[in-house]
Design a protein around this motif. Structure first.
Motif, PDB file in Angstrom:
ATOM      1  N   LEU A  72       0.826  -1.211   0.000  1.00 46.15           N
ATOM      2  CA  LEU A  72       0.000   0.000   0.000  1.00 46.15           C
ATOM      3  C   LEU A  72       0.860   1.261   0.000  1.00 46.15           C
ATOM      4  O   LEU A  72       0.448   2.293  -0.507  1.00 46.15           O
ATOM      5  N   ALA A  73       2.026   1.181   0.626  1.00 43.67           N
ATOM      6  CA  ALA A  73       2.918   2.349   0.660  1.00 43.67           C
ATOM      7  C   ALA A  73       4.325   1.883   1.004  1.00 43.67           C
ATOM      8  O   ALA A  73       4.506   0.846   1.656  1.00 43.67           O
ATOM      9  N   VAL A  74       5.313   2.657   0.549  1.00 43.29           N
ATOM     10  CA  VAL A  74       6.711   2.333   0.852  1.00 43.29           C
ATOM     11  C   VAL A  74       7.414   3.604   1.309  1.00 43.29           C
ATOM     12  O   VAL A  74       7.290   4.640   0.670  1.00 43.29           O
ATOM     13  N   ASP A  75       8.108   3.512   2.424  1.00 36.11           N
ATOM     14  CA  ASP A  75       8.955   4.609   2.884  1.00 36.11           C
ATOM     15  C   ASP A  75      10.388   4.141   2.592  1.00 36.11           C
ATOM     16  O   ASP A  75      11.005   3.452   3.415  1.00 36.11           O
ATOM     17  N   GLU A  76      10.862   4.481   1.395  1.00 39.74           N
ATOM     18  CA  GLU A  76      12.140   3.912   0.947  1.00 39.74           C
ATOM     19  C   GLU A  76      13.297   4.367   1.820  1.00 39.74           C
ATOM     20  O   GLU A  76      14.227   3.601   2.069  1.00 39.74           O
ATOM     21  N   ALA A  77      13.214   5.617   2.324  1.00 39.60           N
ATOM     22  CA  ALA A  77      14.323   6.137   3.128  1.00 39.60           C
ATOM     23  C   ALA A  77      14.525   5.299   4.382  1.00 39.60           C
ATOM     24  O   ALA A  77      15.654   5.063   4.807  1.00 39.60           O
ATOM     25  N   ARG A  78      13.416   4.828   4.972  1.00 39.97           N
ATOM     26  CA  ARG A  78      13.546   4.071   6.222  1.00 39.97           C
ATOM     27  C   ARG A  78      13.361   2.558   6.036  1.00 39.97           C
ATOM     28  O   ARG A  78      13.377   1.805   7.015  1.00 39.97           O
ATOM     29  N   GLY A  79      13.130   2.126   4.807  1.00 44.01           N
ATOM     30  CA  GLY A  79      12.947   0.693   4.552  1.00 44.01           C
ATOM     31  C   GLY A  79      11.661   0.153   5.164  1.00 44.01           C
ATOM     32  O   GLY A  79      11.616  -0.994   5.613  1.00 44.01           O
ATOM     33  N   ARG A  80      10.613   0.992   5.184  1.00 40.64           N
ATOM     34  CA  ARG A  80       9.342   0.560   5.780  1.00 40.64           C
ATOM     35  C   ARG A  80       8.292   0.340   4.692  1.00 40.64           C
ATOM     36  O   ARG A  80       8.167   1.162   3.780  1.00 40.64           O
ATOM     37  N   VAL A  81       7.553  -0.745   4.836  1.00 41.55           N
ATOM     38  CA  VAL A  81       6.577  -1.107   3.811  1.00 41.55           C
ATOM     39  C   VAL A  81       5.227  -1.341   4.481  1.00 41.55           C
ATOM     40  O   VAL A  81       5.147  -2.052   5.481  1.00 41.55           O
ATOM     41  N   THR A  82       4.186  -0.717   3.940  1.00 45.44           N
ATOM     42  CA  THR A  82       2.826  -0.932   4.465  1.00 45.44           C
ATOM     43  C   THR A  82       2.102  -1.907   3.546  1.00 45.44           C
ATOM     44  O   THR A  82       2.031  -1.699   2.337  1.00 45.44           O
ATOM     45  N   LEU A  83       1.595  -2.977   4.167  1.00 44.88           N
ATOM     46  CA  LEU A  83       0.955  -4.045   3.392  1.00 44.88           C
ATOM     47  C   LEU A  83      -0.524  -4.149   3.743  1.00 44.88           C
ATOM     48  O   LEU A  83      -0.904  -3.929   4.905  1.00 44.88           O
ATOM     49  N   GLY A  84      -1.342  -4.525   2.760  1.00 51.05           N
ATOM     50  CA  GLY A  84      -2.721  -4.887   3.061  1.00 51.05           C
ATOM     51  C   GLY A  84      -2.701  -6.087   3.985  1.00 51.05           C
ATOM     52  O   GLY A  84      -1.834  -6.966   3.865  1.00 51.05           O
ATOM     53  N   ALA A  85      -3.664  -6.126   4.930  1.00 50.75           N
ATOM     54  CA  ALA A  85      -3.609  -7.131   5.999  1.00 50.75           C
ATOM     55  C   ALA A  85      -3.693  -8.569   5.491  1.00 50.75           C
ATOM     56  O   ALA A  85      -3.270  -9.492   6.171  1.00 50.75           O
ATOM     57  N   GLY A  86      -4.253  -8.762   4.292  1.00 47.69           N
ATOM     58  CA  GLY A  86      -4.409 -10.133   3.797  1.00 47.69           C
ATOM     59  C   GLY A  86      -3.227 -10.634   2.984  1.00 47.69           C
ATOM     60  O   GLY A  86      -3.241 -11.765   2.481  1.00 47.69           O
ATOM     61  N   THR A  87      -2.182  -9.822   2.854  1.00 43.48           N
ATOM     62  CA  THR A  87      -1.016 -10.200   2.030  1.00 43.48           C
ATOM     63  C   THR A  87      -0.405 -11.516   2.513  1.00 43.48           C
ATOM     64  O   THR A  87      -0.205 -11.713   3.713  1.00 43.48           O
ATOM     65  N   ARG A  88      -0.126 -12.402   1.554  1.00 43.04           N
ATOM     66  CA  ARG A  88       0.525 -13.676   1.909  1.00 43.04           C
ATOM     67  C   ARG A  88       2.045 -13.513   1.885  1.00 43.04           C
ATOM     68  O   ARG A  88       2.580 -12.817   1.034  1.00 43.04           O
ATOM     69  N   LEU A  89       2.711 -14.206   2.783  1.00 41.84           N
ATOM     70  CA  LEU A  89       4.169 -14.076   2.876  1.00 41.84           C
ATOM     71  C   LEU A  89       4.872 -14.524   1.597  1.00 41.84           C
ATOM     72  O   LEU A  89       5.905 -13.977   1.223  1.00 41.84           O
ATOM     73  N   TYR A  90       4.300 -15.511   0.886  1.00 39.97           N
ATOM     74  CA  TYR A  90       4.983 -15.982  -0.325  1.00 39.97           C
ATOM     75  C   TYR A  90       4.969 -14.941  -1.442  1.00 39.97           C
ATOM     76  O   TYR A  90       5.742 -15.033  -2.386  1.00 39.97           O
ATOM     77  N   ASP A  91       4.110 -13.933  -1.323  1.00 41.58           N
ATOM     78  CA  ASP A  91       4.091 -12.864  -2.327  1.00 41.58           C
ATOM     79  C   ASP A  91       5.120 -11.774  -2.015  1.00 41.58           C
ATOM     80  O   ASP A  91       5.385 -10.912  -2.854  1.00 41.58           O
ATOM     81  N   LEU A  92       5.646 -11.770  -0.794  1.00 42.14           N
ATOM     82  CA  LEU A  92       6.518 -10.659  -0.393  1.00 42.14           C
ATOM     83  C   LEU A  92       7.820 -10.537  -1.190  1.00 42.14           C
ATOM     84  O   LEU A  92       8.192  -9.424  -1.568  1.00 42.14           O
ATOM     85  N   PRO A  93       8.521 -11.644  -1.478  1.00 40.91           N
ATOM     86  CA  PRO A  93       9.780 -11.462  -2.231  1.00 40.91           C
ATOM     87  C   PRO A  93       9.535 -10.701  -3.541  1.00 40.91           C
ATOM     88  O   PRO A  93      10.290  -9.784  -3.873  1.00 40.91           O
ATOM     89  N   ARG A  94       8.475 -11.061  -4.256  1.00 36.35           N
ATOM     90  CA  ARG A  94       8.160 -10.378  -5.529  1.00 36.35           C
ATOM     91  C   ARG A  94       7.799  -8.912  -5.267  1.00 36.35           C
ATOM     92  O   ARG A  94       8.223  -8.014  -5.990  1.00 36.35           O
ATOM     93  N   MET A  95       7.029  -8.664  -4.212  1.00 33.70           N
ATOM     94  CA  MET A  95       6.579  -7.296  -3.931  1.00 33.70           C
ATOM     95  C   MET A  95       7.715  -6.399  -3.439  1.00 33.70           C
ATOM     96  O   MET A  95       7.722  -5.198  -3.678  1.00 33.70           O
ATOM     97  N   LEU A  96       8.661  -6.989  -2.685  1.00 31.74           N
ATOM     98  CA  LEU A  96       9.724  -6.169  -2.080  1.00 31.74           C
ATOM     99  C   LEU A  96      10.932  -6.016  -2.992  1.00 31.74           C
ATOM    100  O   LEU A  96      11.756  -5.118  -2.792  1.00 31.74           O
ATOM    101  N   ARG A  97      11.025  -6.873  -4.015  1.00 29.82           N
ATOM    102  CA  ARG A  97      12.207  -6.854  -4.907  1.00 29.82           C
ATOM    103  C   ARG A  97      12.472  -5.471  -5.512  1.00 29.82           C
ATOM    104  O   ARG A  97      13.615  -4.998  -5.478  1.00 29.82           O
ATOM    105  N   PRO A  98      11.446  -4.765  -6.036  1.00 28.26           N
ATOM    106  CA  PRO A  98      11.732  -3.457  -6.655  1.00 28.26           C
ATOM    107  C   PRO A  98      12.370  -2.461  -5.690  1.00 28.26           C
ATOM    108  O   PRO A  98      13.025  -1.522  -6.116  1.00 28.26           O
ATOM    109  N   TYR A  99      12.188  -2.670  -4.405  1.00 23.71           N
ATOM    110  CA  TYR A  99      12.739  -1.726  -3.405  1.00 23.71           C
ATOM    111  C   TYR A  99      14.019  -2.265  -2.767  1.00 23.71           C
ATOM    112  O   TYR A  99      14.582  -1.641  -1.863  1.00 23.71           O
ATOM    113  N   GLY A 100      14.458  -3.449  -3.178  1.00 27.25           N
ATOM    114  CA  GLY A 100      15.681  -4.038  -2.625  1.00 27.25           C
ATOM    115  C   GLY A 100      15.532  -4.363  -1.145  1.00 27.25           C
ATOM    116  O   GLY A 100      16.495  -4.285  -0.380  1.00 27.25           O
TER     117      GLY A 100
END
Ligand SMILES: Cc1cc2nc3c(=O)[nH]c(=O)nc-3n(C[C@H](O)[C@H](O)[C@H](O)COP(=O)(O)OP(=O)(O)OC[C@H]3O[C@@H](n4cnc5c(N)ncnc54)[C@H](O)[C@@H]3O)c2cc1C
Length: 451
Positions: A72-100
Motif C-alpha cells: 500500500l505504501a513504501v517509505d524507501e528512506a527508512r525501509g518501511r513497507v505498508t501491506l494490506g492485511a491479507g497479504t501472503r508471505l509468499y508474495d513478499l519477495p516479488r513485492m519487495l524486490r523493486p525496493y531491494g
C-alpha cells in the motif's frame, strides 16, 4: 455468501461460518463490523488457516481479506513497507524486490498471511532476531465500535485506496506492543507496516552431527551464528543442524539445483516422509529404523540463495504440532527429558523435534517477551493420535516456565498464562476497551484470555 465448511491446515478445527465476506477496503471492513455488531453476531478475520489451535475459528461472520492485500505504501528512506492485511508471505519477495528489501527473519514456511503470522507470534530462528511481529512498526485496525485505529507508524488511509505516502504519521505508539501481536482479539487489522532490511543472501550449511556434541556446544553455536536451529529424530542420537549466515545482497549465490531441491525438499522431505509416516502408523516398531534412515538421507548440504528461498520450504506432509518457548538455557535439559519420556513410555515417534532460538522482545504477549528464548516443537503425523505425547511433553515444558505458541496445540488457559506474561492484564484491559462486546472472540480466545 453462506460459509462452506472451513478447515485449518492441521485438520484439528472445522466450522461452517454463518457468512463469509470479502471486503477490499478498510471502509468495507468497518461496515462489516458495524453490521455484525448490530445483528449481535461475532466477526473474525481468517488468514491462511495455518494455526493448529482454534484461534482462527469464526462461527459468525468470517472475513477473508485476500482482496485487501499487496503493497500500500513504501517509505524507501527508512525501509518501511505498508501491506494490506491479507497479504501472503509468499508474495513478499516479488513485492519487495523493486525496493531491494526483505523481511529480517522468517519462519520455515511462507504460506501464512502477514496478519495471521504476526497475530500468533510466528517466528524463525536466530538469537539476535525477533519473530515477524517484532518487525511491525505500525498497524491500522478496526475496533469493536467500527472505528479505524492507527497505531505506530502508518501510511494513513492507504487501506482505502488513498495515494501512498501522503499522510505518514505516528499515532498511539504505546499500543504497538499489544497490537503487533494481538491474537486477533483487539480488532480486524487492515494494514500492517513492517520495518524491512536490505535484501540479503543466506549461506546455508546443513549437517548431521552427534546430538550430545550439539547440546554441549549449544550456547556458543547459538551466540555465534546468525540463524541456528536443529532437528532431532527421536530414537536416534543424531541432530540435523542448520546454520545460516547472512551475506550482502550482492554476494555470489550458489542455489540448490532444481534437481537437488526436488530430491531433498519434495521427494525426501515430503513424499518419502509421507510414506514412512504412513508405514510407521501401521507398524510402529519400524519407526526407530526409519528415523535412522531419514536422518541419513537428510544429511549434509551447503548452498547460498536469496533469504526467502533459504528460510522457507514446502511442507506437504500434514501434521499436528505443539511448540513451547523456554528460557534459552533450559533447552538441553528439556530435550533430554523428552528423550527419556519417549523411551520410558515406549512411544514410537516418526516426526523430528525442532529446536530454534529468538531474541527477547518487548511485545506484551510474545512468547519471547522479556527473555532470550529457545523453542522446542514436537510433531505428530496427522493420522496418529497426538494427545498423550503432547500432554506429557507439555508437563515438562510447564515445569520449565514454558510459554505455548498461540497458533500451536496446547491446553493452557488464562489463569496459567497470566503468570507467564507480566503485561497479560494490560492486554486484557486493552481488549476490554477495544472490544467490550467481544465481537472478535471465539472459544479459544475465551480460554486463553478469559471470556
Ligand atoms: C506447516 C506449518 C508450518 C509452520 N511453521 C511455523 C514457523 O516456522 N514458525 C512459527 O512460529 N509458526 C509456524 N506455523 C504456525 C503459523 O505460522 C501460525 O499459526 C500463523 O498464525 C498462521 O498464519 P495464518 O495466516 O494461517 O493465520 P490463521 O491461522 O488463519 O489465523 C491466525 C490468527 O490471526 C488472526 N488474523 C488473521 N487475519 C487477521 C486480521 N486481518 N486481523 C486480525 N486478526 C487476524 C486470526 O483471527 C487468528 O486469530 C506453522 C504452521 C504450519 C501449518
Amino acid at each position: 455468501m453462506t460459509g462452506a465448511v472451513w478447515q485449518n491446515w492441521g485438520r484439528t478445527e472445522a466450522v461452517r461460518p454463518a457468512r463469509v465476506e470479502r471486503p477490499a477496503t478498510a471502509e468495507a471492513v468497518q461496515r462489516a463490523v458495524v453490521a455484525a455488531a448490530r445483528a449481535g453476531i461475532r466477526i473474525k478475520a481468517v488468514g491462511a488457516g495455518h494455526s493448529f489451535t482454534g484461534i482462527a475459528v469464526a462461527t459468525g461472520v468470517q472475513l477473508d481479506l485476500s482482496a485487501l492485500s499487496g503493497v500500500l505504501a513504501v517509505d524507501e528512506a527508512r525501509g518501511r513497507v505498508t501491506l494490506g492485511a491479507g497479504t501472503r508471505l509468499y508474495d513478499l519477495p516479488r513485492m519487495l524486490r523493486p525496493y531491494g528489501l526483505a523481511l529480517a527473519n522468517m519462519g520455515d514456511i511462507d504460506r501464512q498471511s502477514i496478519s495471521g503470522a504476526i497475530s500468533t507470534g510466528t517466528h524463525g530462528t536466530g538469537a539476535r532476531f525477533g519473530g515477524i511481529a517484532a518487525q511491525v512498526v505500525g498497524a491500522e485496525l478496526v475496533t469493536g465500535a467500527g472505528e479505524l485505529l492507527r497505531v505506530g507508524d502508518t501510511a494513513n488511509g492507504t487501506a482505502n485506496g488513498a495515494e501512498p505516502g501522503t499522510e505518514h504519521g505516528t499515532e498511539n505508539p504505546e499500543l504497538l506492543p499489544a497490537v503487533a501481536l494481538g491474537l486477533g482479539a483487539l480488532g480486524i487489522l487492515v494494514s500492517v507496516t513492517l520495518q524491512c532490511v536490505p535484501a540479503f543472501v543466506l549461506h546455508a550449511v546443513e549437517r548431521s552431527e552427534p546430538l550430545q556434541e550439539v547440546l554441549e556446544t549449544l550456547e556458543a553455536r547459538v551466540a555465534t551464528s546468525d540463524h541456528f536451529e536443529f532437528y532431532w529424530f527421536p530414537h536416534t542420537q543424531t541432530a540435523l543442524t542448520k546454520t545460516n549466515t547472512r551475506l550482502p545482497g550482492t554476494a555470489p549465490r550458489a542455489p540448490l539445483t532444481l534437481g537437488r531441491r526436488l530430491v531433498d525438499d519434495w521427494l525426501v522431505s515430503n513424499q518419502l516422509f509421507r510414506l514412512t509416516c504412513s508405514l510407521g502408523r501401521i507398524v510402529p516398531p519400524v519407526i526407530p529404523y526409519i528415523n535412522r534412515v531419514a536422518e541419513r538421507l537428510t544429511g549434509t548440504r551447503e548452498f547460498a540463495d536469496h533469504s526467502p528461498r533459504v528460510f522457507a520450504s514446502r511442507r506437504t506432509v500434514r501434521f499436528r504440532e505443539m511448540e513451547y518457548a523456554l528460557p534459552a538455557e533450559a533447552v538441553p535439559a528439556v530435550l533430554r527429558e523428552i528423550d527419556a519420556l519417549i523411551e520410558r513410555r515406549g512411544w514410537r515417534v516418526s516426526f523430528p523435534v525442532e529446536v530454534r532460538f529468538a531474541a527477547a522482545d518487548d511485545l506484551w504477549l510474545s512468547t519471547a517477551s522479556g527473555r532470550a528464548t529457545g523453542y522446542i516443537a514436537v510433531h505428530r503425523f496427522f493420522r496418529e493420535r497426538h494427545e498423550k505425547y503432547f500432554e506429557a511433553v507439555e508437563e515438562i515444558m510447564t515445569a520449565h516456565a514454558g510459554r505455548p505458541h498461540w497458533g500451536k496445540l496446547h491446553t493452557r488457559g488464562a489463569e496459567h498464562l497470566r503468570e507467564l506474561y507480566p503485561r497479560f492484564d494490560d492486554f486484557v484491559a486493552l481488549r476490554d476497551r477495544l472490544d467490550p462486546a467481544r465481537l472478535f472472540t471465539n472459544a479459544y480466545l475465551d480460554r486463553v484470555l478469559g471470556a
